[in-house]
Structures are given as C-alpha cells and as structure tokens.
Design an enzyme around this catalytic site. Structure first.
Site, mmCIF file in Angstrom:
data_model
loop_
_atom_site.group_PDB
_atom_site.id
_atom_site.type_symbol
_atom_site.label_atom_id
_atom_site.label_comp_id
_atom_site.label_asym_id
_atom_site.label_seq_id
_atom_site.Cartn_x
_atom_site.Cartn_y
_atom_site.Cartn_z
ATOM 1 C CE1 TYR A 14 -4.213 -1.286 -0.511
ATOM 2 C CE2 TYR A 14 -3.265 -3.082 0.781
ATOM 3 C CZ TYR A 14 -4.252 -2.596 -0.069
ATOM 4 O OH TYR A 14 -5.269 -3.416 -0.490
ATOM 5 C CB CYS B 91 -11.872 4.878 -20.812
ATOM 6 S SG CYS B 91 -10.622 4.833 -19.529
ATOM 7 C CB CYS C 58 -3.852 4.344 16.582
ATOM 8 S SG CYS C 58 -5.264 5.359 17.030
ATOM 9 C CB SER D 134 -12.146 -7.097 -14.964
ATOM 10 O OG SER D 134 -12.104 -7.080 -13.557
ATOM 11 C CG HIS E 91 -13.855 -1.761 -3.661
ATOM 12 N ND1 HIS E 91 -13.506 -2.264 -4.891
ATOM 13 C CD2 HIS E 91 -14.972 -2.434 -3.288
ATOM 14 C CE1 HIS E 91 -14.375 -3.196 -5.262
ATOM 15 N NE2 HIS E 91 -15.284 -3.309 -4.313
ATOM 16 N NE ARG F 225 -2.520 -0.686 -5.371
ATOM 17 C CZ ARG F 225 -3.641 -1.219 -4.900
ATOM 18 N NH1 ARG F 225 -3.623 -1.956 -3.797
ATOM 19 N NH2 ARG F 225 -4.779 -1.018 -5.499
ATOM 20 C CB CYS G 104 -7.076 2.577 14.961
ATOM 21 S SG CYS G 104 -6.358 1.748 16.399
ATOM 22 C CB CYS H 204 -5.092 4.264 20.711
ATOM 23 S SG CYS H 204 -5.598 2.808 19.762
HETATM 24 C C1 BJW Z 1 -9.309 -0.421 -19.667
HETATM 25 C C2 BJW Z 1 -8.139 0.291 -19.930
HETATM 26 C C3 BJW Z 1 -8.263 1.511 -20.625
HETATM 27 C C4 BJW Z 1 -7.600 -1.510 -18.855
HETATM 28 N N1 BJW Z 1 -9.479 1.939 -20.986
HETATM 29 N N2 BJW Z 1 -10.495 0.014 -20.053
HETATM 30 C C5 BJW Z 1 -17.480 -16.416 -5.498
HETATM 31 C C6 BJW Z 1 -18.538 -15.904 -6.242
HETATM 32 C C7 BJW Z 1 -19.009 -14.615 -6.007
HETATM 33 C C8 BJW Z 1 -18.420 -13.798 -5.058
HETATM 34 C C9 BJW Z 1 -17.367 -14.295 -4.355
HETATM 35 C C10 BJW Z 1 -16.913 -15.593 -4.550
HETATM 36 N N3 BJW Z 1 -15.881 -15.809 -3.700
HETATM 37 C C11 BJW Z 1 -15.668 -14.667 -3.001
HETATM 38 C C12 BJW Z 1 -16.563 -13.762 -3.379
HETATM 39 C C13 BJW Z 1 -16.698 -12.392 -2.901
HETATM 40 C C14 BJW Z 1 -15.593 -11.474 -3.409
HETATM 41 C C15 BJW Z 1 -15.474 -11.561 -4.924
HETATM 42 O O1 BJW Z 1 -16.123 -10.870 -5.663
HETATM 43 N N4 BJW Z 1 -14.608 -12.398 -5.443
HETATM 44 C C16 BJW Z 1 -14.509 -12.591 -6.890
HETATM 45 C C17 BJW Z 1 -13.120 -12.185 -7.371
HETATM 46 C C18 BJW Z 1 -14.870 -14.016 -7.204
HETATM 47 N N5 BJW Z 1 -16.023 -10.146 -3.029
HETATM 48 C C19 BJW Z 1 -15.821 -9.679 -1.818
HETATM 49 O O2 BJW Z 1 -15.211 -10.308 -0.992
HETATM 50 C C20 BJW Z 1 -16.422 -8.333 -1.498
HETATM 51 N N6 BJW Z 1 -17.164 -8.445 -0.302
HETATM 52 C C21 BJW Z 1 -18.267 -9.165 -0.239
HETATM 53 O O3 BJW Z 1 -18.750 -9.690 -1.217
HETATM 54 O O4 BJW Z 1 -18.810 -9.262 1.016
HETATM 55 C C22 BJW Z 1 -19.790 -10.292 1.234
HETATM 56 C C23 BJW Z 1 -19.105 -11.649 1.112
HETATM 57 C C24 BJW Z 1 -17.954 -11.926 1.829
HETATM 58 C C25 BJW Z 1 -17.330 -13.168 1.703
HETATM 59 C C26 BJW Z 1 -17.816 -14.129 0.820
HETATM 60 C C27 BJW Z 1 -18.958 -13.825 0.080
HETATM 61 C C28 BJW Z 1 -19.599 -12.590 0.227
HETATM 62 C C29 BJW Z 1 -15.341 -7.317 -1.274
HETATM 63 C C30 BJW Z 1 -14.570 -7.043 -2.510
HETATM 64 C C31 BJW Z 1 -13.461 -6.036 -2.229
HETATM 65 C C32 BJW Z 1 -12.563 -5.851 -3.422
HETATM 66 N N7 BJW Z 1 -11.424 -5.129 -3.046
HETATM 67 C C33 BJW Z 1 -10.414 -4.806 -4.024
HETATM 68 C C34 BJW Z 1 -9.178 -4.316 -3.277
HETATM 69 C C35 BJW Z 1 -9.403 -2.919 -2.736
HETATM 70 C C36 BJW Z 1 -8.162 -2.333 -2.230
HETATM 71 C C37 BJW Z 1 -7.064 -2.314 -3.255
HETATM 72 O O5 BJW Z 1 -7.259 -1.950 -4.432
HETATM 73 O O6 BJW Z 1 -5.967 -2.652 -2.866
HETATM 74 O O7 BJW Z 1 -10.885 -3.822 -4.924
HETATM 75 S S1 BJW Z 1 -10.033 -6.167 -5.099
HETATM 76 C C38 BJW Z 1 -9.736 -5.196 -6.503
HETATM 77 O O8 BJW Z 1 -10.674 -5.524 -7.564
HETATM 78 C C39 BJW Z 1 -10.049 -3.763 -6.087
HETATM 79 C C40 BJW Z 1 -10.810 -3.267 -7.282
HETATM 80 O O9 BJW Z 1 -11.601 -2.145 -6.937
HETATM 81 C C41 BJW Z 1 -11.601 -4.452 -7.712
HETATM 82 C C42 BJW Z 1 -12.121 -4.371 -9.127
HETATM 83 O O10 BJW Z 1 -11.099 -4.362 -10.056
HETATM 84 P P1 BJW Z 1 -11.275 -3.552 -11.402
HETATM 85 O O11 BJW Z 1 -11.381 -2.110 -11.111
HETATM 86 O O12 BJW Z 1 -12.360 -4.127 -12.202
HETATM 87 O O13 BJW Z 1 -9.830 -3.767 -12.072
HETATM 88 P P2 BJW Z 1 -9.325 -4.928 -13.048
HETATM 89 O O14 BJW Z 1 -7.848 -4.792 -13.129
HETATM 90 O O15 BJW Z 1 -9.881 -6.223 -12.695
HETATM 91 O O16 BJW Z 1 -9.943 -4.531 -14.463
HETATM 92 C C43 BJW Z 1 -9.496 -3.426 -15.226
HETATM 93 C C44 BJW Z 1 -10.367 -3.358 -16.465
HETATM 94 O O17 BJW Z 1 -10.030 -2.183 -17.189
HETATM 95 C C45 BJW Z 1 -10.180 -4.540 -17.425
HETATM 96 O O18 BJW Z 1 -11.453 -4.977 -17.858
HETATM 97 C C46 BJW Z 1 -9.405 -3.935 -18.602
HETATM 98 O O19 BJW Z 1 -9.765 -4.534 -19.831
HETATM 99 C C47 BJW Z 1 -9.875 -2.507 -18.547
HETATM 100 N N8 BJW Z 1 -8.913 -1.518 -19.072
HETATM 101 N N9 BJW Z 1 -7.054 -0.379 -19.488
HETATM 102 C C48 BJW Z 1 -10.554 1.192 -20.755
HETATM 103 N N10 BJW Z 1 -7.147 2.265 -20.957
HETATM 104 ZN ZN ZN Z 2 -6.553 3.606 17.840
#
Ligand code: BJW
Ligand code: ZN
Length: 271
Positions: A71, A262, A176, A220, A127, A74, A135, A181
């Site tokens: 982090y 984009c 913290c 994605s 997110h 980033r 903390c 704390c």
């Molecule tokens: C361009 C371009 C250009 C490139 N022009 N386009 C099984 C089934 C269903 C759900 C789950 C499962 N197992 C687990 C889960 C739940 C899980 C999940 O979804 N997992 C899947 C991966 C399967 N989700 C969670 O855990 C969420 N919580 C939740 O559901 O709570 C209830 C629950 C809990 C436990 C179990 C079940 C339910 C929380 C999700 C939190 C995601 N956090 C992150 C990290 C945040 C901090 C950090 O960044 O460090 O968020 S993960 C990461 O992915 C980040 C992003 O915001 C997120 C999305 O990614 P994004 O933005 O789509 O990026 P990319 O790289 O994937 O895509 C880029 C796109 O741009 C591509 O399409 C390119 O083509 C395109 N592109 N250049 C236009 N120039």
């Molecule tokens: Zn604290």
C-alpha cells in the site's frame, strides 16, 4: 464492426442528450490512463503476488509488513500520478450537467482519489480509499496523506520481484495517534471477504434504481458486489454503456460497448 460502433455512438449521444440522472461506475482501467497498474492486467503484479493475494484480512494479519509495503508503494505512485483525460471528462461532464439542472453520480471501485483530484464532486467510493487509515484497536478512521506514511517505509515497497520483504516489525508500522491507543493502523479499504460500508451501499442502490443512463468504465466486472451494479440497471431496461479495451462477462447484458482506451472514447462520448 466500425460501422456498428459509429451508429452506436450516434445512438448513445441521443440517449445521453436526454438523460437527466447519469450514474458512472468506474474501475482500474480509468487510472491505467494515469499510469497506475490495473489489478488484473499483465502489469497487475506486485513482486510475485497478485492483488488478490495481498488485499485480504488474512494476508494483513500474517504478512503485515508486506501488505503495508504494497500500500505504501501504491500511495506514493498515485501521489505522483495525474488525473487522465478520462477522469477529467467525467468531472467536466458532472459540472456541465449540474449547470443544466441534470445530475451525475460517480460510483468508483478505485481507491486512488484521482477522480476527486480531477474535480469530481459526487463520488461514492465503494472500496474505500488508500489515503484514509483505520485503527485495528479503536476503529478510529482518519485522512492520511503522509509521504512516507511512517519512517520505516521510506524507500520500501519496490514492486521488483527480486526485492525481499522488508520485514518491518509491527511496532514500527503506522500506529494510531489517538490518546493512549497506539494500535496498528490499516488502509481504510475493503479487502476480499469484507463487507462494503452499508451506508455507501444504500446510497449506491438508490442511484442504481433512479438513474436513466449508466456508464461502466474500465472495470473487469468480476468483483462482487460491484460486478452486478451495471446488470442491475440494465435489468430495469435502462441503457448501459460499457467503455473497455476488452469485452467483459457483462458486455452481453449492456446496450452499448465502446471498445478502446477510455481516455479516447469517454471524452468523445461525454463531450
Ligand atoms: C481499460 C483500460 C483503458 C484496462 N481503458 N479500459 C465467489 C462468487 C461470487 C463472489 C465471491 C466468490 N468468492 C468470493 C466472493 C466475494 C468477493 C469476490 O467478488 N470475489 C470474486 C473475485 C470471485 N467479493 C468480496 O469479498 C467483497 N465483499 C463481499 O462480497 O462481502 C460479502 C461476502 C464476503 C465473503 C464471501 C462472500 C460474500 C469485497 C470485494 C473487495 C474488493 N477489493 C479490491 C481491493 C481494494 C483495495 C485495493 O485496491 O488494494 O478492490 S479487489 C480489486 O478488484 C479492487 C478493485 O476495486 C476491484 C475491481 O477491479 P477492477 O477495477 O475491475 O480492475 P481490473 O484490473 O480487474 O480490471 C481493469 C479493467 O479495465 C479490465 O477490464 C481492462 O480490460 C480494462 N482496461 N485499461 C478502458 N485504458
Ligand atoms: Zn486507535
């Protein structure tokens, strides 16, 4: 394909000109245009790990120093980056629509704050954001733009796969400063397996239920629940337009798909 895209743009511009309430959902592809690596692209690795391996509470618990290095890297990278033409097109569109008595809400999965730096005002960060800390002991949440966030992380966080973990003792990682704390701080972001902030989700639901045009840009669409926001709007019969260099699992649900970077497609669409 080209002719199809052209007639789609004409049709999109028609729909856009009549829309009163626009919702834009964004992901890492928008920030790719600012030089920030996407999460799942070829460049989406940090050292030998994928974001999916690092962005979890289990990883933070076991490899606290490593996750903070990730982090820290980033935070510093995004502080150097500038908002792209895509970020700016969205911010300018919001301002223009506001003057016309129309509205634009931005629902972003990005944690880098580049949308706000481009001037976007109405932003729902589903997110969290990497310039806030929480903390783990007292729960206190705070804005934090320190660079570096703590002395021990200075010069650390290189993404080079040959660089070993810095193995910083937890007592020297961000702590913290609330009176009495001294708990460990973590990035105030949503990791896999964690639930999204219910107030933000409620606000998002309201926007998805009332918008009359939706754009899905640079995501994605594989991470839940954000992956279903666009399809949810489409299921009401509201036009949804996807802007992505590639097709996604959601493309078939949407009225429009504009292939390409984009930073090129969005300014033209929202002009
Ligand atoms: C361009 C371009 C250009 C490139 N022009 N386009 C099984 C089934 C269903 C759900 C789950 C499962 N197992 C687990 C889960 C739940 C899980 C999940 O979804 N997992 C899947 C991966 C399967 N989700 C969670 O855990 C969420 N919580 C939740 O559901 O709570 C209830 C629950 C809990 C436990 C179990 C079940 C339910 C929380 C999700 C939190 C995601 N956090 C992150 C990290 C945040 C901090 C950090 O960044 O460090 O968020 S993960 C990461 O992915 C980040 C992003 O915001 C997120 C999305 O990614 P994004 O933005 O789509 O990026 P990319 O790289 O994937 O895509 C880029 C796109 O741009 C591509 O399409 C390119 O083509 C395109 N592109 N250049 C236009 N120039
Ligand atoms: Zn604290």
């Amino acid at each position: 394909q080209l002719t199809r895209t052209h007639s789609d743009i004409v049709e999109f511009r028609e729909v856009f000109s009549k829309a009163r309430q626009i919702a834009i959902i964004t992901g890492a592809g928008v920030s790719a245009e600012s030089g920030v690596p996407t999460i799942r692209g070829a460049e989406g690795h940090w050292r030998t790990w994928k974001t999916q391996d690092l962005a979890t509470p289990q990883s933070f618990c076991r490899h606290t120093s490593r996750v903070w290095e990730f982090y820290h890297y980033r935070r510093e990278l995004c502080l150097q980056a500038e908002p792209s033409a895509a970020h700016k097109a969205i911010a300018e569109c919001e301002e223009r629509l506001r003057r016309q008595g129309r509205s634009l809400v931005l629902i972003t999965q990005n944690i880098d704050q580049l949308h706000q730096r481009a001037g976007s005002k109405h932003v729902l960060e589903v997110h969290g954001n990497q310039y806030q800390t929480r903390c783990v002991s007292c729960g206190h949440v705070e804005v934090n733009h320190k660079s570096p966030i703590c002395p021990s992380l200075e010069g650390k966080g290189s993404p080079d796969p040959d660089v070993p973990d810095a193995l910083i003792p937890v007592k020297d990682l961000p702590r913290c400063e609330q009176k009495g704390c001294d708990g460990l701080l973590r990035p105030h972001v949503i990791w896999f397996g964690e639930t999204l902030d219910s107030h933000i989700l409620t606000a998002v639901e309201k926007e998805l239920e009332t918008c009359d045009l939706c754009l899905v840009v640079g995501t994605s669409s594989v991470v839940y629940p954000a992956a279903v926001f666009g399809p949810q709007v489409a299921s009401r019969g509201v036009p949804v337009a996807e802007f992505n260099t590639k097709r996604t699992p959601n493309t078939a649900h949407f009225r429009f798909h504009f292939p390409g970077r984009c930073s090129e497609t969005l300014p033209a669409a929202l002009a």
